[in-house]
Design a protein around this motif. Structure first.
Motif, mmCIF file in Angstrom:
data_model
loop_
_atom_site.group_PDB
_atom_site.id
_atom_site.type_symbol
_atom_site.label_atom_id
_atom_site.label_comp_id
_atom_site.label_asym_id
_atom_site.label_seq_id
_atom_site.Cartn_x
_atom_site.Cartn_y
_atom_site.Cartn_z
ATOM 1 N N ASN A 39 0.851 -1.190 0.000
ATOM 2 C CA ASN A 39 0.000 0.000 0.000
ATOM 3 C C ASN A 39 0.891 1.245 0.000
ATOM 4 O O ASN A 39 0.938 1.999 0.969
ATOM 5 C CB ASN A 39 -0.914 -0.003 1.221
ATOM 6 C CG ASN A 39 -1.946 1.108 1.169
ATOM 7 O OD1 ASN A 39 -2.132 1.752 0.134
ATOM 8 N ND2 ASN A 39 -2.601 1.354 2.277
ATOM 9 N N PRO A 40 1.628 1.470 -1.103
ATOM 10 C CA PRO A 40 2.592 2.575 -1.137
ATOM 11 C C PRO A 40 1.904 3.932 -1.215
ATOM 12 O O PRO A 40 0.791 4.058 -1.711
ATOM 13 C CB PRO A 40 3.413 2.290 -2.397
ATOM 14 C CG PRO A 40 2.484 1.518 -3.269
ATOM 15 C CD PRO A 40 1.645 0.694 -2.351
ATOM 16 N N GLU A 41 2.613 4.946 -0.745
ATOM 17 C CA GLU A 41 2.121 6.323 -0.768
ATOM 18 C C GLU A 41 2.565 7.059 -2.028
ATOM 19 O O GLU A 41 2.318 8.261 -2.146
ATOM 20 C CB GLU A 41 2.619 7.064 0.475
ATOM 21 C CG GLU A 41 2.005 6.590 1.781
ATOM 22 C CD GLU A 41 0.514 6.902 1.865
ATOM 23 O OE1 GLU A 41 0.113 8.023 1.466
ATOM 24 O OE2 GLU A 41 -0.253 6.025 2.300
ATOM 25 N N LYS A 42 3.249 6.373 -2.930
ATOM 26 C CA LYS A 42 3.705 6.992 -4.163
ATOM 27 C C LYS A 42 3.863 5.900 -5.213
ATOM 28 O O LYS A 42 3.711 4.715 -4.911
ATOM 29 C CB LYS A 42 5.029 7.730 -3.948
ATOM 30 C CG LYS A 42 6.153 6.829 -3.472
ATOM 31 C CD LYS A 42 7.429 7.637 -3.254
ATOM 32 C CE LYS A 42 8.570 6.731 -2.792
ATOM 33 N NZ LYS A 42 9.820 7.494 -2.584
ATOM 34 N N ILE A 43 4.145 6.305 -6.437
ATOM 35 C CA ILE A 43 4.365 5.334 -7.499
ATOM 36 C C ILE A 43 5.488 4.391 -7.083
ATOM 37 O O ILE A 43 6.490 4.809 -6.507
ATOM 38 C CB ILE A 43 4.679 6.040 -8.835
ATOM 39 C CG1 ILE A 43 4.672 5.036 -10.000
ATOM 40 C CG2 ILE A 43 5.970 6.836 -8.766
ATOM 41 C CD1 ILE A 43 4.691 5.694 -11.365
ATOM 42 N N LYS A 173 -6.481 2.087 -14.198
ATOM 43 C CA LYS A 173 -7.344 3.152 -14.712
ATOM 44 C C LYS A 173 -7.544 4.206 -13.629
ATOM 45 O O LYS A 173 -7.884 3.882 -12.488
ATOM 46 C CB LYS A 173 -8.697 2.593 -15.161
ATOM 47 C CG LYS A 173 -8.658 1.951 -16.534
ATOM 48 C CD LYS A 173 -10.058 1.663 -17.057
ATOM 49 C CE LYS A 173 -10.004 1.165 -18.506
ATOM 50 N NZ LYS A 173 -11.357 0.929 -19.056
ATOM 51 N N ASN A 174 -7.345 5.484 -13.990
ATOM 52 C CA ASN A 174 -7.590 6.563 -13.047
ATOM 53 C C ASN A 174 -9.073 6.929 -13.037
ATOM 54 O O ASN A 174 -9.901 6.253 -13.663
ATOM 55 C CB ASN A 174 -6.704 7.772 -13.362
ATOM 56 C CG ASN A 174 -6.980 8.366 -14.749
ATOM 57 O OD1 ASN A 174 -8.011 8.085 -15.377
ATOM 58 N ND2 ASN A 174 -6.065 9.184 -15.221
ATOM 59 N N GLU A 175 -9.414 7.997 -12.351
ATOM 60 C CA GLU A 175 -10.824 8.397 -12.220
ATOM 61 C C GLU A 175 -11.441 8.808 -13.549
ATOM 62 O O GLU A 175 -12.670 8.766 -13.709
ATOM 63 C CB GLU A 175 -10.936 9.541 -11.211
ATOM 64 C CG GLU A 175 -10.644 9.121 -9.783
ATOM 65 C CD GLU A 175 -10.757 10.262 -8.802
ATOM 66 O OE1 GLU A 175 -11.563 10.170 -7.850
ATOM 67 O OE2 GLU A 175 -10.036 11.264 -8.997
ATOM 68 N N LYS A 176 -10.617 9.167 -14.520
ATOM 69 C CA LYS A 176 -11.110 9.544 -15.843
ATOM 70 C C LYS A 176 -11.227 8.333 -16.774
ATOM 71 O O LYS A 176 -11.617 8.477 -17.930
ATOM 72 C CB LYS A 176 -10.176 10.577 -16.479
ATOM 73 C CG LYS A 176 -10.101 11.889 -15.715
ATOM 74 C CD LYS A 176 -9.157 12.862 -16.422
ATOM 75 C CE LYS A 176 -9.059 14.183 -15.684
ATOM 76 N NZ LYS A 176 -8.125 15.119 -16.365
ATOM 77 N N PRO A 181 0.426 4.284 -15.603
ATOM 78 C CA PRO A 181 1.324 3.404 -14.843
ATOM 79 C C PRO A 181 1.266 3.724 -13.348
ATOM 80 O O PRO A 181 1.189 4.897 -12.961
ATOM 81 C CB PRO A 181 2.704 3.729 -15.417
ATOM 82 C CG PRO A 181 2.573 5.115 -15.957
ATOM 83 C CD PRO A 181 1.160 5.234 -16.449
ATOM 84 N N ILE A 182 1.279 2.703 -12.530
ATOM 85 C CA ILE A 182 1.403 2.893 -11.085
ATOM 86 C C ILE A 182 2.733 2.313 -10.597
ATOM 87 O O ILE A 182 2.983 2.223 -9.403
ATOM 88 C CB ILE A 182 0.226 2.264 -10.312
ATOM 89 C CG1 ILE A 182 0.123 0.765 -10.602
ATOM 90 C CG2 ILE A 182 -1.074 2.974 -10.647
ATOM 91 C CD1 ILE A 182 -0.878 0.044 -9.707
ATOM 92 N N GLU A 183 3.565 1.911 -11.557
ATOM 93 C CA GLU A 183 4.915 1.440 -11.275
ATOM 94 C C GLU A 183 5.866 2.042 -12.307
ATOM 95 O O GLU A 183 5.456 2.423 -13.394
ATOM 96 C CB GLU A 183 5.004 -0.087 -11.355
ATOM 97 C CG GLU A 183 4.273 -0.839 -10.268
ATOM 98 C CD GLU A 183 4.431 -2.340 -10.400
ATOM 99 O OE1 GLU A 183 4.414 -3.026 -9.374
ATOM 100 O OE2 GLU A 183 4.592 -2.826 -11.550
ATOM 101 N N TYR A 184 7.137 2.098 -11.953
ATOM 102 C CA TYR A 184 8.175 2.468 -12.906
ATOM 103 C C TYR A 184 9.264 1.409 -12.864
ATOM 104 O O TYR A 184 9.376 0.645 -11.900
ATOM 105 C CB TYR A 184 8.750 3.852 -12.598
ATOM 106 C CG TYR A 184 9.562 3.921 -11.321
ATOM 107 C CD1 TYR A 184 10.944 3.755 -11.329
ATOM 108 C CD2 TYR A 184 8.939 4.170 -10.096
ATOM 109 C CE1 TYR A 184 11.682 3.810 -10.157
ATOM 110 C CE2 TYR A 184 9.665 4.227 -8.921
ATOM 111 C CZ TYR A 184 11.038 4.050 -8.962
ATOM 112 O OH TYR A 184 11.764 4.096 -7.798
ATOM 113 N N LYS A 245 -2.415 7.931 -4.838
ATOM 114 C CA LYS A 245 -1.122 8.608 -4.901
ATOM 115 C C LYS A 245 -0.141 7.852 -5.792
ATOM 116 O O LYS A 245 0.898 8.405 -6.178
ATOM 117 C CB LYS A 245 -0.543 8.759 -3.495
ATOM 118 C CG LYS A 245 -1.327 9.722 -2.612
ATOM 119 C CD LYS A 245 -0.669 9.878 -1.253
ATOM 120 C CE LYS A 245 -1.443 10.848 -0.384
ATOM 121 N NZ LYS A 245 -0.824 11.004 0.964
ATOM 122 N N GLN A 246 -0.465 6.600 -6.131
ATOM 123 C CA GLN A 246 0.420 5.834 -7.014
ATOM 124 C C GLN A 246 0.420 6.374 -8.443
ATOM 125 O O GLN A 246 1.304 6.034 -9.230
ATOM 126 C CB GLN A 246 0.018 4.356 -7.013
ATOM 127 C CG GLN A 246 0.337 3.644 -5.710
ATOM 128 C CD GLN A 246 -0.090 2.190 -5.726
ATOM 129 O OE1 GLN A 246 -1.047 1.804 -5.070
ATOM 130 N NE2 GLN A 246 0.632 1.374 -6.471
#
Length: 278
Positions: A39-43, A173-176, A181-184, A245-246
């Protein structure tokens, strides 16, 4: 009491109507004391783990054991473009667990050897200690991934020099309703003398891998993106939950600016697309 997930047999995957059903192999899951969800707070940095290469639907894979090198699984570069018949399937019906992401068994270390204690006496004391004091097994929740070569010929897959076993990242998928990507992917540039070779995936056989299973308050659809020799493959879409936040890349861009000069936006794009460049 340790929790145990029993062995399962999975079957793939007629999500696209006329696609041929493929029988998946048996996955053996092992016991654990504590299961940690991501449950990361960033990507997050992608860290796919390989469990098997060139395995068949009759194989048995122990998901607690990392993949190890076997003869004949690497390919020459002249096969690099022949990777157009790959199917990727993520099974989200039940996660498994692994201790391969830095979450290892923890516990009180064994006692040191005493002065004037013989080796036989010390070995007996260690055996008694091991019997009475067991380490706590902490695992990280992950999802099984199957990469299948459905063609009638062998195919090559790009193998990273460093930074993971595959060029594989997770998108959501984001809210739109946009795929983001939620990873790099962190990857060193190619170094001469590494003896680097790519994977050779034989016809009608699998690569079995694992990726992080995320949790969070934002429920959405997810998929995996595989980059191999510049060709992109997507997995099936599956339900999941993440932290919003990811989606943020601001901190990652600042980190890149702190390390490099020049086109940092291009470097960010490369990391988010999982390409073979740092």
């Amino acid at each position: 009491m340790k929790k145990v997930l029993l062995p399962i047999v999975l079957f793939l995957f007629c999500a696209c109507g006329k696609e041929k059903e493929i029988k998946l192999l048996k996955l053996v899951k092992t016991e654990y004391d504590t299961l940690v969800f991501n449950n990361p707070e960033k990507i997050a940095r992608a860290n796919p783990v390989m469990y098997g290469v060139n395995v068949t639907s009759d194989s048995v894979i122990n998901l607690i054991q990392p993949w190890f090198q076997k003869e004949g699984i690497f390919s020459d570069y002249n096969h690099a473009t022949k990777n157009d018949s790959l199917r990727i399937y993520v099974d989200n019906s039940s996660f498994f667990h692994s201790d391969l992401h830095g979450l290892s068994n923890t516990g009180v270390p064994p006692p040191p050897m005493k002065l004037n204690e013989s080796e036989e006496e010390y070995e007996k004391r260690i055996q008694d200690y091991s019997t009475n004091v067991k380490a706590k097994i902490t695992h990280q929740a992950m999802l099984p991934v199957y990469i299948y070569n459905e063609s009638n010929r062998n195919q090559s897959l790009n193998k990273p020099v460093n930074g993971g076993d595959l060029f594989l990242i997770t998108e959501a998928k984001n809210e739109k309703g946009e795929w983001k990507p939620i990873e790099y992917f962190e990857q060193f540039t190619f170094l001469c003398g590494t003896g680097h070779q790519d994977y050779l995936l034989k016809s009608k056989q699998f690569i079995v891998a694992g990726v992080k299973k995320y949790s969070g308050s934002f429920k959405t659809k997810l998929r995996l993106k595989l980059n191999s020799f510049g060709k992109v493959f997507y997995s099936n879409t599956f339900e999941g939950s993440i932290n919003k936040k990811q989606f943020e890349t601001t901190e990652l861009l600042k980190e890149i600016k702190g390390k490099f000069q020049g086109s940092t936006e291009e470097r960010l794009k490369i990391k988010l697309e999982g390409l073979f460049v740092n």
